[in-house]
Design a protein around this motif. Sequence first.
Motif, mmCIF file in Angstrom:
data_model
loop_
_atom_site.group_PDB
_atom_site.id
_atom_site.type_symbol
_atom_site.label_atom_id
_atom_site.label_comp_id
_atom_site.label_asym_id
_atom_site.label_seq_id
_atom_site.Cartn_x
_atom_site.Cartn_y
_atom_site.Cartn_z
ATOM 1 N N GLU A 89 0.823 -1.208 0.000
ATOM 2 C CA GLU A 89 0.000 0.000 0.000
ATOM 3 C C GLU A 89 0.859 1.262 0.000
ATOM 4 O O GLU A 89 0.500 2.259 -0.624
ATOM 5 N N LEU A 90 1.996 1.254 0.683
ATOM 6 C CA LEU A 90 2.890 2.408 0.669
ATOM 7 C C LEU A 90 3.499 2.610 -0.713
ATOM 8 O O LEU A 90 3.611 3.740 -1.192
ATOM 9 N N LEU A 91 3.915 1.518 -1.365
ATOM 10 C CA LEU A 91 4.523 1.618 -2.697
ATOM 11 C C LEU A 91 3.479 1.928 -3.771
ATOM 12 O O LEU A 91 3.779 2.557 -4.773
ATOM 13 N N ASP A 92 2.261 1.425 -3.584
ATOM 14 C CA ASP A 92 1.124 1.666 -4.465
ATOM 15 C C ASP A 92 1.412 1.379 -5.939
ATOM 16 O O ASP A 92 1.213 2.239 -6.796
ATOM 17 N N PRO A 93 1.857 0.159 -6.243
ATOM 18 C CA PRO A 93 2.104 -0.183 -7.647
ATOM 19 C C PRO A 93 0.795 -0.422 -8.388
ATOM 20 O O PRO A 93 -0.250 -0.641 -7.773
ATOM 21 N N ALA A 94 0.868 -0.413 -9.706
ATOM 22 C CA ALA A 94 -0.312 -0.711 -10.524
ATOM 23 C C ALA A 94 -0.431 -2.211 -10.781
ATOM 24 O O ALA A 94 -1.524 -2.714 -11.030
ATOM 25 N N ILE A 95 0.700 -2.910 -10.719
ATOM 26 C CA ILE A 95 0.742 -4.333 -11.061
ATOM 27 C C ILE A 95 1.522 -5.092 -9.992
ATOM 28 O O ILE A 95 2.532 -4.600 -9.485
ATOM 29 N N LEU A 96 1.056 -6.306 -9.685
ATOM 30 C CA LEU A 96 1.755 -7.201 -8.771
ATOM 31 C C LEU A 96 2.110 -8.488 -9.501
ATOM 32 O O LEU A 96 1.284 -9.024 -10.244
ATOM 33 N N VAL A 97 3.315 -8.978 -9.270
ATOM 34 C CA VAL A 97 3.749 -10.270 -9.805
ATOM 35 C C VAL A 97 4.271 -11.087 -8.634
ATOM 36 O O VAL A 97 5.211 -10.675 -7.961
ATOM 37 N N ALA A 98 3.654 -12.230 -8.384
ATOM 38 C CA ALA A 98 4.156 -13.173 -7.376
ATOM 39 C C ALA A 98 5.056 -14.146 -8.123
ATOM 40 O O ALA A 98 4.593 -14.885 -8.998
ATOM 41 N N ALA A 99 6.334 -14.130 -7.803
ATOM 42 C CA ALA A 99 7.312 -14.905 -8.562
ATOM 43 C C ALA A 99 7.407 -16.365 -8.137
ATOM 44 O O ALA A 99 8.036 -17.169 -8.829
#
Length: 156
Positions: A89-99
């Motif tokens: 939430e602090l970084l607030d990216p648009a996309i998440l990738v679980a590697a």
Amino acid sequence: MNNSANSNMYYHTIDRAWDLYACHLEGNRDGFICVISNASLSDAARNALEASMEKLGYGSRACTFISLADASSDAVAPLSAQTLLELIELLDPAILVAADAESARALSEAFRTRLPLFDLSHIAGRATVAFASFTGMLDSMPNKQKAWAILKRLAR
């Protein structure tokens, strides 16, 4: 509020994330994409993800890498689900990738949802893909092609 004030607030939260969780973060300080993994990814895996995101139109060095384990020491101090949620939430990216499967499990727990492997889903409004082992998929051409097919679902 003017755009300058909005921008300063945004960067303040990113600075806070990096101040609090620096030992779990690598890559672009204000990346558009967060890649979460159980441990730090290999250079080959990072380079493959960065190149893929550039091909998808997100630019070079679009990724912030989050390691669940403390990347700076041998001690195992993984991020808790609550801490992972706060960090994202602090970084607030648009996309998440679980590697990997462990990071997919951690994201599922953090956001209290089921994150399917090898498919596009959405978590808190963020396009998300998850792999059982992105690094392992780089070992053969058929698996590389499968990983690329999954990542292409993140195209703009």
